[in-house]
Motif scaffolding. Sequence first.
Motif, PDB file in Angstrom:
ATOM      1  N   HIS A  71       0.799  -1.230   0.000  1.00 25.24           N
ATOM      2  CA  HIS A  71       0.000   0.000   0.000  1.00 25.24           C
ATOM      3  C   HIS A  71       0.830   1.278   0.000  1.00 25.24           C
ATOM      4  N   VAL A  75      -5.507   4.469   2.953  1.00 25.87           N
ATOM      5  CA  VAL A  75      -5.280   3.023   3.047  1.00 25.87           C
ATOM      6  C   VAL A  75      -6.005   2.425   4.245  1.00 25.87           C
ATOM      7  N   HIS A 129      -8.757  -0.355   3.714  1.00 22.54           N
ATOM      8  CA  HIS A 129      -8.264  -1.728   3.857  1.00 22.54           C
ATOM      9  C   HIS A 129      -8.068  -2.200   5.292  1.00 22.54           C
TER      10      HIS A 129
END
Length: 397
Positions: free
Chosen positions: A331, A369, A373
Amino acid sequence: MHILLLSNLYPPDILGGYELLARDVAEVLTHRGHTVEVLTTGSRTSEASVIRTLRLARPFGRPAGRDRLRHFWAGLRNRAATRAYLRTHAKPQVALVMSLRRLGLAPLRVLQQAGIPFVLTVNDDWPVAYAAGLSPRGHTRFGQWLDEVLVPARTWSGLVVNRVLYLSEAVRREVRNAGAPLASGVVQSQGVDLSLFTPRAFRPMRAKLRLLCVGRLHPSKAPEVALETLAALKQRGVPATLTFVGEAGEPGFQIHLQRRTQELGLEPLVTWAGKHPREQLPALYHEADALLFLSRLEHEGQGLTYLEAMACGLPVVAWPSGGAREFLERHDAARLVPACSGEAFADALTALRGDPAAQEAIVQRALEVVRAHASLDAYVRCLEGQLRHAARGSTGP
């Protein structure tokens, strides 16, 4: 759904993030309308929804052992305790099985015999403890036979595990390569509670850096490298302080770190803040200029403190391993250093300190991110889906 959560420990009995996650999951599932009961260990009086009748084969805090007698008696007690729970409580539709390290697999066998489907969460290498004895060497095969016949609580023999939620690809690879007969399952990152870990308004790093390390003080976390980073910055004329938030499991290691601090001449610059309740961590992240995240633990499941820092808008400078490296490399949400050394961390911090635009880019990327996620909500939604599939008897992913 009526869900049984089975775990070796449960707050306030904790070792770290796994137990806190268990409580988070139970609370969120309850908030979503599910009935959640917890079957676990502990000396405290059981509560209405937390039944503490299970027993560890060996308490945490003592060296791990493979002695069969302890596991034999723990297996008998835990089998009886699990059967007693099923007799005195409404039968759950599905079970959520968290870490069973030092607890044994007897409760899992009782659930399977009772026809209760279950989902395993694997956030570290705990299943490997019950996969030992797979070597082709003769004496090991004999030991494996003894375990299967006398102490099935410490082997996977006869258990069918079809639904597994792994914290990272690194954990899945580690566990399955070690011989644990678990399904490939699905991978879902552990989540941060975004209602607690909220971002501060962006601000550039101070001229005098305030560095932060959060987590238990253990050789696998390389805290001495954080000290060497501070020393390297001092040699370069970059003013900085360092705060450790966490405590050592072994008093001798804490003494070793304090002596190293003295050797480096850093005593006035280092604060040993000790362990803090999770609710106090956001304020610490907001106050700091950078989080140093270090890990030498190759079977690191994923790690959590860097995600908390990212959610709070704090830049992360890291030497990760295992699932943490997998997540951060994928990421690109932190400044990764090329070596686990004080000089490498000092190089990264010096460059980042002089580049506010790069700092802001890292912070914004990290916030995106975490939201996409690594939120607690995303983790529980994935887990809830697995529990529903298991309760319906579905065999798909």
